[in-house]
Scaffold this active site. Sequence first.
Site, PDB file in Angstrom:
ATOM      1  N   GLU A 139       0.756  -1.195  -0.144  1.00 42.86           N
ATOM      2  CA  GLU A 139       0.106   0.038  -0.003  1.00 42.86           C
ATOM      3  C   GLU A 139       0.954   0.980  -0.170  1.00 42.86           C
ATOM      4  O   GLU A 139       0.441   2.160   0.363  1.00 42.86           O
ATOM      5  CB  GLU A 139      -1.066   0.056   1.106  1.00 42.86           C
ATOM      6  N   GLU A 147      -6.540  -7.877  -1.675  1.00 47.96           N
ATOM      7  CA  GLU A 147      -7.130  -7.614  -0.255  1.00 47.96           C
ATOM      8  C   GLU A 147      -8.763  -7.282  -0.699  1.00 47.96           C
ATOM      9  O   GLU A 147      -8.895  -6.489  -1.617  1.00 47.96           O
ATOM     10  CB  GLU A 147      -6.538  -6.796   0.628  1.00 47.96           C
TER      11      GLU A 147
END
Length: 803
Positions: A385, A457
């Site tokens: 991320e 995710e």
Amino acid sequence: MISAFNEEWYFSERFSEEWLSWQVEDLLDENISQVFTNQGFDKVRLPHTVKELESNYCNEEDYQLLSTYCHVIDAPLDWQNKHVFVNFGAAAHLAQVYLNGQLLGQHKNGYTAFTVELTEALRFGQKNLLLVQLDSRESNNIPPFGKAVDYLTYGGLYRGVSLEVKETSYFENVFVNADKYGILNLKLQAHQADICTIEGGVYDSSGQKIMSISPQLYQEKLSYALSNIDLWSVDSPTLYEIKLELWREGYKVDDYNTRFGFRSVEFKADGFYLNDEKIKLRGLNRHQSWPYMGYAVPKSGQRLDAEIIKYELGCNAVRTSHYPQSHDFLDRCDEIGLLVFTEIPGWQHIGDKEWQEVAIQNIREMVEQYRNHPSIFIWGVRINESQDNDDFYSATNALAHELDPTRPTGGVRNFKNSNLLEDVYTYNDFFHNGSNSGCEPKKKVTKNAKNGYLVSEYNGHMFPTKSYDWEGKRLEHALRHARVLNDVAAENDIAGSFGWCLFDYHTHKDFGSGDRLCHHGVLDMFRNPKMAASVYAAQGRDKPVLEVSSAMDIGEHPAGFLGDIYAFTNADEVRLYKNKEFVKTFKASQDFSSMKHAPIAITDTIGDLLVKNEGLSPKAAEQVKKCLQAIAKHGPTALPFSIYPTMAKLMLFNGVTYEKAERWFGKYVASWGEKATQWRFEAWKDGVKVSQVIKEPVQKVKLDVTVDHAQLCEEDTWDMATVRIRAVDQNGNTLPYINRSLTFELTGEAQLVGPKHVPLQGGMTATYIKTIGKNGTAQLKIKADGLEDYLINFTCQGGKENE
């Protein structure tokens, strides 16, 4: 010679410069063990955590220590003129290794192995003091640190350690590249091997040699063609073993053995291919953490996690978020056909140049140490991320491809249209909010249409759910996972998805539910299933799966309306019975038409009972049913206007009175004042009843206990049994609101991990039993007020010295 080196360690929660000046010969004037004890050291066995934590409401600062591990090495004279190494499986997070006070090496990564050569400082024919200064503080300028981290990073020598004595020439690293055509390419790295010869063979899983490697001069690259080989796949994970020997002047100086598999992996624009077969990846994200022990868990616990993912949850893939994980875990993934997405340590933050240099070294260590695992199908070469950084990520990608040209690279980002330097666009898609589609189309996330695309995710923090939340929330949690799985399955150009996450995990005070836990898992932290686990199990398990979302207790729901009821199953249909009377047959919901085994909505708990028992015509019965369901959902004073004409017709033409409607409502909907109801759900597949679930008032409470293995056997480290516990009713249903406390009484040659008294949470918990290096037996008694005691007998086989 390589030997396990996990016994006789001494540990202190602090570090003192004074200890670096210790001379072992001075310590011999007293008992060495007593000297360490006097200095505040404890004798420990590896793997080891610097601090055991509470299962919740723990303090993450407790494990952030500058601690010390010591070991006395007796170096015989015959080690002279050889190379002596100590290999650390992992040391969280900054390790400095000293021998006899001399600094020999340091390692800046808590998630990969490293080796330190001891030869220079060894005193042969004497005892030597090995000391490891271990910094598990999160202020270090190394990944994943530098900013917030949404998981606890623990500390300790939490994987095994080995001691290795080698000749002048030895293998350093071997890369085994075996493709789907039976071509075996070897890339060898060896020390001073220019005048050595190499020989060996390839063996199948039964130990039969299927190819000989004839003696030949050492060279860095070798290639062979094998015929009649079986490929490694998720359904048939065939493994082979290569055994290599290094010879010098007629004397074998080293050997190297490793397992591998013949297979190919490829991402195309339309998905993922294993051996040219398109496979939809269905997996979960895993943290390598446990209650109490943090990361420090031996082989049995690691292997159990892989088995849970594959066999209990029916997944075909796992992402090792957000760091490389134990080879014991990966070995089991190799054996059972569980695909693995592994990545370098990190969480959102990219540090300075020094930090980035450590991250690039992390790439090297990850790829070189893990590339012989056939289960690994992609390397994660971005910090999870993180923002784009083309210079940095150009370097990470280039290094991964240089070290392993056979696998694609990916990098997990949480924003759209990132610069794609990797082969695969891996994206955390948290789009689903419960009322919209389960995922976004690939074309809305990336303009790189020709590259592979993977959802790395989903869900997680969008809908945290505890095992003891009310029934409606646990159902919505399960349905959110089902919606994403369904919509990903419908997108032909999405390779698959990894749910966040496998189980609940410890986190920092800035995250979680205030109890230092992220309740994001489909399992709780103790590896017990929440309702959402059955969504995955239904997709991939061969054994019958049937989970009914409701306890069928009206008091659990507003106004006594049972609301939505779902069955999660891999059967063809579910048949419902009320008090042994057949109600109706239900099939997969069309809302999940892209799933292999869609949830089945139980939309009617009345069925034809009004016809059978009350003498109504089928048409009138359907109208009455519609009215009764509307009353249950909206209440008698807030009915939708559209229901009134139907009620009027029933009263005028079918003789329905207020008194009848009230009685029918109590009998068929709310059951107020009626005899307790038994609901039986039967799962049928191919015309055969394969499972059933009975819901009725609780008449008996008992403990249901699952032990992964009761014959404990130490190999290179201590062994551990996982004891998972549920409180269930007479029909085997978990009781999510039971609040009793359990007491564990362990006797014999084993040790309890964690507290002796634990509460049931969501009707579930677990405990762990570890060996103590002795042969014998042990017995665990599980006690709770009002329940029968549960006894488990263990046999314990200690280390090799006890054989």
